[in-house]
Enzyme design. Structure first.
Site, PDB file in Angstrom:
ATOM      1  N   ASP A   1     -16.448   3.417   5.414  1.00 50.68           N
ATOM      2  CA  ASP A   1     -14.624   2.743   5.426  1.00 50.68           C
ATOM      3  C   ASP A   1     -14.046   3.621   4.203  1.00 50.68           C
ATOM      4  OD1 ASP A   1     -15.771   1.174   6.846  1.00 50.68           O
ATOM      5  OD2 ASP A   1     -16.559  -0.358   5.132  1.00 50.68           O
TER       6      ASP A   1
ATOM      7  N   HIS B   1     -12.197   1.745  12.812  1.00 48.57           N
ATOM      8  CA  HIS B   1     -11.187   3.060  11.912  1.00 48.57           C
ATOM      9  C   HIS B   1     -10.009   2.365  11.856  1.00 48.57           C
ATOM     10  CE1 HIS B   1     -14.475   6.339  12.509  1.00 48.57           C
ATOM     11  NE2 HIS B   1     -14.762   5.148  12.686  1.00 48.57           N
TER      12      HIS B   1
HETATM   13  P1  GDP Z   1     -13.012   4.647   8.126  1.00 47.09           P
HETATM   14  O1  GDP Z   1     -14.208   3.695   8.615  1.00 47.09           O
HETATM   15  O2  GDP Z   1     -13.701   5.264   7.228  1.00 47.09           O
HETATM   16  O3  GDP Z   1     -11.295   4.928   8.771  1.00 47.09           O
HETATM   17  O4  GDP Z   1     -12.255   3.290   6.731  1.00 47.09           O
HETATM   18  P2  GDP Z   1     -11.510   2.014   7.125  1.00 47.09           P
HETATM   19  O5  GDP Z   1     -10.832   1.456   7.673  1.00 47.09           O
HETATM   20  O6  GDP Z   1     -12.906   0.870   7.829  1.00 47.09           O
HETATM   21  O7  GDP Z   1     -11.562   0.861   5.487  1.00 47.09           O
HETATM   22  C1  GDP Z   1     -10.815   1.714   4.560  1.00 47.09           C
HETATM   23  C2  GDP Z   1      -9.781   0.723   4.386  1.00 47.09           C
HETATM   24  O8  GDP Z   1      -8.888   1.959   3.090  1.00 47.09           O
HETATM   25  C3  GDP Z   1      -8.646   0.760   5.049  1.00 47.09           C
HETATM   26  O9  GDP Z   1      -8.551  -0.612   4.983  1.00 47.09           O
HETATM   27  C4  GDP Z   1      -7.015   1.440   5.105  1.00 47.09           C
HETATM   28  O10 GDP Z   1      -6.112   1.054   5.808  1.00 47.09           O
HETATM   29  C5  GDP Z   1      -6.965   1.605   3.702  1.00 47.09           C
HETATM   30  N1  GDP Z   1      -7.136   3.656   3.088  1.00 47.09           N
HETATM   31  C6  GDP Z   1      -6.982   4.348   3.341  1.00 47.09           C
HETATM   32  N2  GDP Z   1      -7.161   5.082   3.069  1.00 47.09           N
HETATM   33  C7  GDP Z   1      -6.222   4.221   2.144  1.00 47.09           C
HETATM   34  C8  GDP Z   1      -5.331   4.870   0.356  1.00 47.09           C
HETATM   35  O11 GDP Z   1      -5.225   5.458   0.307  1.00 47.09           O
HETATM   36  N3  GDP Z   1      -4.811   4.271  -0.526  1.00 47.09           N
HETATM   37  C9  GDP Z   1      -5.111   2.339   0.011  1.00 47.09           C
HETATM   38  N4  GDP Z   1      -4.939   1.798  -0.575  1.00 47.09           N
HETATM   39  N5  GDP Z   1      -5.601   2.217   1.053  1.00 47.09           N
HETATM   40  C10 GDP Z   1      -6.036   3.513   2.086  1.00 47.09           C
END
Ligand code: GDP
Length: 422
Positions: free
Chosen positions: A13, A41
């Protein structure tokens, strides 16, 4: 030609989905290299807001093909749902393909997973059958996607496999399955997916020969790696970057970049040690209500994530085992309002500082050594250049670079594709 790997540097995440969605603009093929529909993701771009579980995040670009790779376990029903959802939101999925060698996750894998999780030995899985599909792969009793292309063979395999599966289902007190019902499913999946199933080695090697740009997309992160993470509270595959090559049949010498994605603090879902975990009254400042896309709730499970301060020993470990050439730090904007920010710079075990990640059992006993930094108390969400970030934020990033031994190339300042400072 460029071959890049995007890998999670913590507990999952971290923001991999957003980074892959951003980097895919320069790519020809995105390959998801492990895991199944336990992933979530999150992508926010000009086409909307998406949570992708099986399909790689590059699907949104006309120039980019997307491959569900050999290292994955694929629940075809979930995949068909995801394809439908994308189609309904106007996303063209005609460039999505599936490796012949990927494993089929069967309905009985889910039944076994659910039954196991209800027992005392449960490990906090997402109950999607992932570990059971991987276990059957290792036991050589799984079906692969290629078996859908030869239904007679598929039927024979089911005759061999299902008596054993039914014994296990009975032992768990779950309902048994019939060959007819599973074969029926296979016929339906074959009908809907056969045109997407490709021979993965020639597919990727032809692309390499044509100097195409390939990006491997990992799921979860270093601490959840089956071999190198917090066993047994790990996933049942290998998020570590080297597995992208192992599962795709791509020589490691072809890889140009390994992009470690971390978030500016820590979060984890599921059981297991989590050294910098915050008390709930502190965690609410990070978590949000669940109304915003970037609130700290699992993208797959909706479970409230466990939250903690940034853990630099974990960042360093991720850099060691993955060999990052650069780091992306997501969610720095979430620290914009804090007066002070704590960072774990070392671990103490039995009163002595250590320079390694100890065994899972000892990780519960770890005493994090914190450094308290001054917050920057200003809005970073509109900033697009790392050098324009407030001085305190830059110092925070320098500390990450120092401990990780790698340059921070991207900084996430918001959930959307363009919210990146470079
Ligand atoms: P992944 O599994 O690594 O792709 O991550 P997830 O999607 O499970 O969780 C990452 C969360 O952080 C999601 O809700 C994204 O929209 C959010 N996100 C990613 N990068 C950023 C950022 O730079 N700032 C903010 N505020 N949210 C982010």
């Amino acid at each position: 030609m460029a071959v890049k790997i995007v890998v999670g540097g913590q507990w999952g995440d971290e923001g991999k989905g957003k980074m892959v969605d951003y980097l895919a603009q320069d790519m020809d093929i995105i390959v998801r290299y492990q895991g199944g529909d336990n992933a979530g993701h999150t992508v926010v771009n000009n086409k909307g807001e998406f949570k992708l579980h099986i399909i790689p995040c590059g699907i949104f670009y006309d120039n980019c093909e997307a491959l569900a790779g050999t290292g994955m376990v694929i629940n075809p029903d979930e995949l068909l749902n995801e394809l439908n959802e994308l189609h309904n939101k106007g996303v063209d999925t005609s460039r999505f393909f599936i490796s012949k060698k990927a494993i089929i996750l069967m309905p009985y894998h889910i039944s076994l997973d659910k039954a196991f999780e209800q027992s005392k030995s449960g490990v906090g899985s997402t109950k999607r059958g992932i570990a059971y599909a991987y276990a059957d792969r290792a036991r050589r009793i799984a079906l692969r996607m290629e078996d859908l292309l030869d239904l007679d063979y598929c039927k024979d395999r089911l005759s061999d496999i299902l008596p054993m599966v039914n014994k296990e289902l009975t032992a768990f007190g779950s309902e048994t399955v019939t060959k007819d019902e599973i074969f029926q499913k296979c016929c339906e999946w074959a009908n809907k997916l056969k045109n997407r199933i490709v021979e993965p080695i020639s597919y990727i090697h032809n692309a390499l020969r044509q100097n195409k740009n390939i990006l491997f997309e990992g799921q979860l992160g270093a601490m959840k790696d089956l071999d190198l993470g917090i066993y047994p509270n790990v996933t049942s595959s290998n998020p570590v970057a080297a597995y992208a090559c192992a599962s795709a049949g791509v020589p490691i010498s072809c890889v140009n970049n390994v992009i470690g994605v971390i978030k500016a603090f820590s979060s984890a879902v599921g059981n297991g040690p989590f050294p910098t975990e915050m008390a709930e009254n502190e965690a609410v400042d990070f978590r949000g209500t669940g109304e915003n896309v970037d609130d700290e709730f699992g993208a797959r499970t909706g479970r409230a994530r466990r939250l903690g301060w940034l853990d630099l020993p974990v960042v360093k470990y991720g850099a060691q085992i993955n060999g990052y050439t650069e780091i992306a730090v997501c969610k720095i904007d979430k620290l914009d309002t804090f007066d002070t920010i704590k960072v774990c710079v070392a671990y103490k075990l039995d009163g002595k500082e250590i320079d390694y990640i100890p065994s899972t059992k000892d990780l519960y006993k770890i005493e994090p050594v914190y450094r308290v930094l001054k917050g920057w108390k200003s809005d970073t969400t509109k900033i697009r250049k790392i050098t324009d970030l407030p001085r305190e934020a830059q110092e925070y990033l320098q500390l990450i670079e120092e401990r990780g031994g790698v340059k921070v190339k991207y900084v996430g300042v918001g959930p959307s594709r363009d919210s990146i400072a470079k």
